[in-house]
Design a protein around this motif. Structure first.
Motif, PDB file in Angstrom:
ATOM      1  N   LYS A  36      14.258  17.639 -14.041  1.00 41.64           N
ATOM      2  CA  LYS A  36      13.841  17.450 -12.646  1.00 41.64           C
ATOM      3  C   LYS A  36      13.036  18.644 -12.157  1.00 41.64           C
ATOM      4  O   LYS A  36      12.026  18.484 -11.476  1.00 41.64           O
ATOM      5  N   ASN A  40       9.375  18.392 -10.815  1.00 39.57           N
ATOM      6  CA  ASN A  40       9.104  18.777  -9.432  1.00 39.57           C
ATOM      7  C   ASN A  40       8.028  19.861  -9.351  1.00 39.57           C
ATOM      8  O   ASN A  40       7.182  19.835  -8.447  1.00 39.57           O
ATOM      9  N   ASN A  44       4.602  19.398  -7.395  1.00 37.46           N
ATOM     10  CA  ASN A  44       4.087  20.346  -6.397  1.00 37.46           C
ATOM     11  C   ASN A  44       2.654  20.755  -6.701  1.00 37.46           C
ATOM     12  O   ASN A  44       1.831  20.885  -5.793  1.00 37.46           O
ATOM     13  N   PHE A  95       8.073  12.723  -7.224  1.00 43.63           N
ATOM     14  CA  PHE A  95       9.097  13.027  -6.228  1.00 43.63           C
ATOM     15  C   PHE A  95      10.077  11.870  -6.045  1.00 43.63           C
ATOM     16  O   PHE A  95      11.278  12.084  -5.887  1.00 43.63           O
ATOM     17  N   THR A 120      12.394  11.779  -9.171  1.00 38.50           N
ATOM     18  CA  THR A 120      13.393  12.845  -9.228  1.00 38.50           C
ATOM     19  C   THR A 120      14.276  12.895  -7.986  1.00 38.50           C
ATOM     20  O   THR A 120      15.296  13.569  -7.983  1.00 38.50           O
ATOM     21  N   TYR A 176      13.297  14.217  -5.128  1.00 32.67           N
ATOM     22  CA  TYR A 176      13.023  15.535  -4.535  1.00 32.67           C
ATOM     23  C   TYR A 176      12.714  15.365  -3.045  1.00 32.67           C
ATOM     24  O   TYR A 176      11.617  14.994  -2.655  1.00 32.67           O
TER      25      TYR A 176
END
Length: 112
Positions: free
Chosen positions: A35, A39, A43, A58, A61, A63
């Motif tokens: 993850k 992530n 980003n 996202f 995961t 996030y």
């Protein structure tokens, strides 16, 4: 698991449009390390303006910070229903509530 093995595992399970996720639960098979790698990649993609690709990561995961940022992008574009979806997936009640109130206000005006 190294990044290449992770990519190959995810590619084996992908579909042409990428991941489709409609629940608020992230993929359970991913480890914390996986993850984190995803992530970070999300980003980077987000910062490059590749919001669709970042969004798929996202959502996969779970996030929440990334999901809120995706929701903010849609909100700035006045695409409130799509923004609401990502705020709900992120479990962000403050931003969701504000959009619920806005939508309720619009519906109230329409039915008068």
């Amino acid at each position: 698991m190294d990044e290449n093995k992770l990519k190959s595992t995810l590619s084996a399970h992908s579909i042409p449009e990428g991941f489709i996720k409609v629940t608020d639960k992230p993929v359970q098979a991913l480890t914390s390390e996986q993850k984190a790698v995803l992530n970070r990649k999300g980003n980077v993609l987000f910062n490059e303006g590749k919001y669709d690709a970042a969004c798929r990561i996202f959502v996969t995961t779970g996030y929440s910070d990334g999901l809120v940022r995706i929701g903010d992008i849609y909100k700035k574009q006045n695409r409130d229903l799509i923004a609401l979806k990502y705020y709900i997936l992120a479990n962000n009640k403050n931003k969701s509530q504000a959009l619920y109130e806005k939508i309720a206000s619009i519906i109230s005006i329409l039915i008068k």
